[in-house]
Enzyme design. Structure first.
Site, mmCIF file in Angstrom:
data_model
loop_
_atom_site.group_PDB
_atom_site.id
_atom_site.type_symbol
_atom_site.label_atom_id
_atom_site.label_comp_id
_atom_site.label_asym_id
_atom_site.label_seq_id
_atom_site.Cartn_x
_atom_site.Cartn_y
_atom_site.Cartn_z
ATOM 1 C CD GLU A 1 -2.661 1.520 0.216
ATOM 2 O OE1 GLU A 1 -2.603 2.653 -0.325
ATOM 3 O OE2 GLU A 1 -3.419 0.611 -0.190
ATOM 4 C CG ASN B 1 4.580 3.463 -6.901
ATOM 5 O OD1 ASN B 1 4.116 2.645 -7.682
ATOM 6 N ND2 ASN B 1 4.400 4.765 -7.041
ATOM 7 C CG ASP C 1 -7.339 5.627 -9.124
ATOM 8 O OD1 ASP C 1 -8.127 5.817 -10.075
ATOM 9 O OD2 ASP C 1 -6.906 6.541 -8.412
ATOM 10 C CE LYS D 1 -9.851 13.895 -15.995
ATOM 11 N NZ LYS D 1 -9.348 15.191 -15.486
ATOM 12 C CG ASP E 1 -16.781 -0.495 -8.354
ATOM 13 O OD1 ASP E 1 -15.537 -0.403 -8.326
ATOM 14 O OD2 ASP E 1 -17.539 0.491 -8.273
ATOM 15 C CB THR F 1 -12.045 -5.185 -0.478
ATOM 16 O OG1 THR F 1 -12.997 -4.528 -1.327
ATOM 17 C CG2 THR F 1 -11.206 -6.160 -1.297
ATOM 18 C CD GLU F 2 -11.425 -2.711 4.172
ATOM 19 O OE1 GLU F 2 -10.726 -2.955 5.158
ATOM 20 O OE2 GLU F 2 -11.022 -2.886 2.996
ATOM 21 C CD GLU G 1 -15.870 -8.269 -3.154
ATOM 22 O OE1 GLU G 1 -16.412 -9.271 -3.663
ATOM 23 O OE2 GLU G 1 -14.670 -8.243 -2.788
#
Length: 211
Positions: free
Chosen positions: A69, A96, A118, A122, A154, A191-192, A194
């Site tokens: 993370e 990273n 994420d 764009k 999602d 996950t949270e 989800e």
């Protein structure tokens, strides 16, 4: 969502260096020694607040899990949650994902998870997507032969983009699921995000593939 700054995060990272590894590159090729066993290593990129990796570690006690993370404010929250149960098969890395090959040797990872990454919608940000081909090259190198890349989102646009990216890279699909929760997979750890999205009726997509 922007995370609130935690001014105590640096101190927390230093105080818990046994759990949030401060110099992961120094462990490259030696993660089995760090865990003290030869169990397979599963890695989650973008571990968020830790619900998924904590649930997986409990469900698979004979697997070693490493969560990566980038955001300090997020990883300290995950660490606090995970450390409540004192698991011996989870480690965290504040780094990273671009540094993946500096952290892991070739063929060192058995399975890799991308959960609700994420979408960077764009076009000019395409290279930042974790399913862009430059990231796929890194995954291929660190994953063992037949090691799976498991991707959940999602975001339909990101899912479609990722399927094309995987296909163009020559990956083999083991599963393409357009409505994960419709099959009621008992092995799926949410996950949270989800939980939040599915409670609102949003569709969750999942893909399992190998290089």
């Amino acid at each position: 969502m922007r995370q609130r700054n935690k001014p105590w995060a640096d101190d927390f990272l230093r105080e818990n260096a046994h759990f949030i590894i401060p110099d992961p590159a120094s462990k490259r090729g030696r993660w089995a020694d760090v865990f003290g066993n030869s169990n397979p290593i599963f890695v989650e990129i973008g571990t968020g607040k830790g619900q998924f990796i904590a649930g997986m570690a409990k469900q698979y006690p004979d697997v070693n899990f490493i969560g990566i993370e980038l955001a300090k404010s997020v990883i300290v929250t995950a660490a606090q949650k995970i450390m409540e149960t004192n698991p011996d098969n989870i480690l965290l890395i504040n780094e990273n994902a671009e540094e993946l090959e500096s952290i892991f040797a070739n063929d060192e990872i058995a399975q890799l998870y991308l959960n609700f990454s994420d979408p960077w919608p764009k076009n000019r940000h395409e290279k930042r997507r974790l399913t862009y081909y430059t990231f796929l090259k890194r995954y291929r190198n660190v994953l063992q032969e037949n090691g799976e890349l498991i991707f959940k989102t999602d975001n339909r646009g990101l899912f479609e983009y990722s399927l094309v990216s995987f296909s163009e890279f020559g990956m083999t699909f083991k599963e393409v699921n357009l409505n994960l929760h419709a099959i009621e997979d008992p092995m799926n750890v949410m996950t949270e995000y989800e939980e939040k999205f599915s409670a609102k009726g949003q569709t969750i997509y999942r893909c399992r593939s190998v290089f």
